[in-house]
Design a protein around this motif. Structure first.
Motif, short mmCIF file in Angstrom:
data_model
loop_
_atom_site.label_atom_id
_atom_site.label_comp_id
_atom_site.label_asym_id
_atom_site.label_seq_id
_atom_site.Cartn_x
_atom_site.Cartn_y
_atom_site.Cartn_z
N PHE A 71 0.86 -1.18 0.00
CA PHE A 71 0.00 0.00 0.00
C PHE A 71 0.90 1.23 0.00
CE2 PHE A 71 -1.80 3.52 2.39
CZ PHE A 71 -3.10 3.64 1.93
N MET A 72 0.56 2.19 -0.85
CA MET A 72 1.37 3.41 -0.91
C MET A 72 0.47 4.64 -0.94
SD MET A 72 3.90 2.07 -3.88
CE MET A 72 2.70 0.89 -4.48
N TYR A 73 0.78 5.59 -0.07
CA TYR A 73 0.26 6.94 -0.25
C TYR A 73 1.45 7.87 -0.11
CZ TYR A 73 -3.50 10.01 -1.43
OH TYR A 73 -4.31 10.85 -2.14
N PRO A 74 2.18 8.09 -1.23
CA PRO A 74 3.43 8.85 -1.15
C PRO A 74 3.17 10.34 -0.95
CG PRO A 74 2.91 8.35 -3.44
CD PRO A 74 1.85 7.68 -2.60
N ARG A 75 4.21 11.06 -0.60
CA ARG A 75 4.10 12.52 -0.68
C ARG A 75 4.16 12.86 -2.16
NH1 ARG A 75 8.27 15.53 2.45
NH2 ARG A 75 7.41 17.28 1.29
N ASP A 76 3.58 13.96 -2.56
CA ASP A 76 3.64 14.33 -3.97
C ASP A 76 3.67 15.84 -4.10
OD1 ASP A 76 0.95 15.31 -3.94
OD2 ASP A 76 0.20 13.27 -4.17
N ASN A 77 3.70 16.32 -5.32
CA ASN A 77 3.91 17.76 -5.54
C ASN A 77 2.62 18.57 -5.65
OD1 ASN A 77 6.70 17.35 -5.55
ND2 ASN A 77 6.60 16.63 -7.67
N ARG A 78 1.49 17.96 -5.25
CA ARG A 78 0.24 18.71 -5.32
C ARG A 78 0.29 19.90 -4.38
NH1 ARG A 78 -4.32 14.47 -3.97
NH2 ARG A 78 -2.48 13.38 -3.26
N ASP A 79 0.73 19.61 -3.16
CA ASP A 79 0.81 20.66 -2.14
C ASP A 79 2.11 20.43 -1.38
OD1 ASP A 79 0.62 22.30 0.02
OD2 ASP A 79 -1.40 21.67 0.63
N PRO A 80 3.17 21.11 -1.82
CA PRO A 80 4.51 20.83 -1.26
C PRO A 80 4.57 21.00 0.26
CG PRO A 80 4.65 22.32 -3.16
CD PRO A 80 3.19 22.18 -2.82
N GLY A 81 3.61 21.71 0.84
CA GLY A 81 3.61 21.88 2.30
C GLY A 81 3.17 20.61 3.03
N LYS A 82 2.57 19.68 2.32
CA LYS A 82 2.04 18.48 2.98
C LYS A 82 2.94 17.27 2.70
CE LYS A 82 -2.90 19.44 2.98
NZ LYS A 82 -4.12 19.17 2.22
N ALA A 83 3.33 16.59 3.76
CA ALA A 83 4.21 15.43 3.61
C ALA A 83 3.39 14.17 3.34
CB ALA A 83 5.06 15.27 4.86
N GLY A 84 2.45 14.24 2.44
CA GLY A 84 1.59 13.08 2.18
C GLY A 84 0.17 13.41 2.58
N ARG A 85 -0.74 12.42 2.45
CA ARG A 85 -2.14 12.67 2.78
C ARG A 85 -2.50 12.12 4.15
NH1 ARG A 85 -7.27 12.94 2.73
NH2 ARG A 85 -8.88 11.69 1.78
N LEU A 86 -1.91 10.98 4.47
CA LEU A 86 -2.34 10.27 5.68
C LEU A 86 -1.65 10.82 6.92
CD1 LEU A 86 -2.39 6.73 4.09
CD2 LEU A 86 -4.34 8.21 4.61
N ARG A 87 -2.31 10.64 8.05
CA ARG A 87 -1.83 11.20 9.29
C ARG A 87 -0.98 10.17 10.06
NH1 ARG A 87 -6.85 13.68 7.87
NH2 ARG A 87 -7.14 11.50 7.32
N LEU A 88 0.14 10.66 10.56
CA LEU A 88 1.11 9.78 11.23
C LEU A 88 0.54 9.09 12.45
CD1 LEU A 88 3.99 8.70 11.71
CD2 LEU A 88 4.53 10.88 12.84
N MET A 89 -0.09 9.88 13.33
CA MET A 89 -0.33 9.36 14.68
C MET A 89 -1.54 8.44 14.79
SD MET A 89 1.24 11.91 17.34
CE MET A 89 1.39 10.43 18.28
N TYR A 90 -2.54 8.62 13.94
CA TYR A 90 -3.72 7.76 14.08
C TYR A 90 -4.09 7.01 12.80
CZ TYR A 90 -5.35 12.46 12.92
OH TYR A 90 -5.48 13.71 12.37
#
Ligand code: AHG
Ligand code: MN
Ligand code: MN
Length: 334
Positions: A261-280
């Protein structure tokens, strides 16, 4: 007669027999499971209970909340606030930390959750879920704050998810492998239906939202190009793709038959390190995947070693069958 093990029996064995969990953690997990049972009931009633559609509000991440996002969040808060097993909770749907009200006793655990994962699938009757992670409150702290939650995933005491699909399942780890429990809708009990889950090291199935391909960074592009090239490409075999768009369901498939499974970071919004949240999202899933013999990284580092800096921090996610996770991680490192 087939000997059935209930969730309660499993947890008692983890506490008394194996000494893996405390009595307080056992209570916590029972309460989370009970809340998931309630959420499952609301999900299964759907339009009959008027739980579909928009809530008309936004959460702290700027996402429009669905009615079920709000209902699931409240169900988990109400179920967990009075038992004395928690110091505080945190959720995708709440900006700050939810401290246990003063009228109730406080325990030594911290609970994080994504109350309803896969919100875009609610209204189309596709599987959705709940994800949770349990940490210990640092010693000697009386008033929990966001800073006390910012512990790496390797410090989780337990993690799991419920998936509301054709069956409702609870998948759990307390650091002693991964067990699956199926909800018996007639008796209302969780019954163990798998234990010591293992993910095959090799796979030929991958999950990624390919509509973002034009925004991917070079290592992800290279890897997906190789997968798509199949038997004629450098990996020398054909791959199949699946994307449910509920992380819970995609991870559940991987825990059941392997995959990446992959949800990589991408160049859509360089401020966001990916879509999914680390802690939950990422950390509880990474704990489960490792406990089942798989691997989970953010592309460059083991997920469970990432030091969180914010409660709602986002992260790139690569998890599942070891061989493939190691391959795409090595492409990022080189
Ligand atoms: P949530 O519904 O809790 O916001 O999480 C949705 C997540 C995750 O479940 C899924 O893997 C991903 O979003 C799907 O994203 P896309 O819509 O970009 O495919
Ligand atoms: Mn989610
Ligand atoms: Mn959610």
């Amino acid at each position: 007669m087939r000997h059935l093990v209930s969730l309660t029996q499993y947890l008692v064995e983890q506490q008394r027999g194996k000494g893996k969990i405390s009595g307080e953690l056992r209570l916590l997990l029972e309460v989370v499971a009970r809340a998931c049972k309630r959420i499952s009931l609301a999900v299964s009633k759907g339009a009959l209970a008027d739980v579909l559609g928009e809530a008309g509000t936004n959460n702290v991440q700027g996402e429009a909340q669905k009615k079920l996002d709000v209902i699931a969040n409240e169900t988990l808060l109400e179920a967990n606030e009075w038992g004395g097993h928690l110091a505080a909770m945190a959720s995708e749907e709440m900006e700050g930390v939810y401290s246990i009200p003063n009228r109730y006793p406080r325990g030594e655990h911290l609970l994080l959750f994504d109350p309803l994962d896969g919100s875009s699938n609610i209204d189309v009757n596709v599987s959705i879920g709940t994800i949770f992670s349990v940490l210990k409150m640092p010693e000697g702290v009386s008033e929990p704050t966001e800073a006390h939650f910012l512990q790496p995933g390797s410090r989780q005491l337990a993690a799991g998810y419920a998936v509301y699909g054709p069956s409702t399942l609870l998948v759990l780890t307390v650091g002693d492998g991964v067990a699956k429990f199926t909800l018996d809708r007639e008796t209302g009990s969780w019954t163990k239906t798998a234990d010591h889950v293992r993910i095959p090291h090799k796979t030929s199935e991958y999950a990624i939202n390919a509509s973002n391909a034009r925004h991917w960074e070079p290592p992800v592009r290279r890897y997906i190009d190789e997968l798509v090239a199949g038997a004629q490409g450098p990996l020398g075999k054909n791959y199949n793709m699946r994307w449910v768009a509920s992380m819970v369901s995609d991870v559940h498939r991987i825990l059941t038959r392997g995959g990446i499974f992959m949800y990589p970071r991408d160049n859509r919004d360089p401020g966001k390190a990916g879509r999914l949240r680390l802690m939950y999202e990422a950390n509880p899933m990474a704990f489960l995947i490792e406990q089942a013999g798989g691997a989970a990284t953010n592309g460059v580092q083991r997920m469970l070693d990432v030091q969180p800096t914010k409660l709602h921090e986002r992260v790139a996610v690569f998890l599942g069958s070891k061989e493939e996770v190691e391959r795409v991680t090595s492409y990022h490192q080189s």
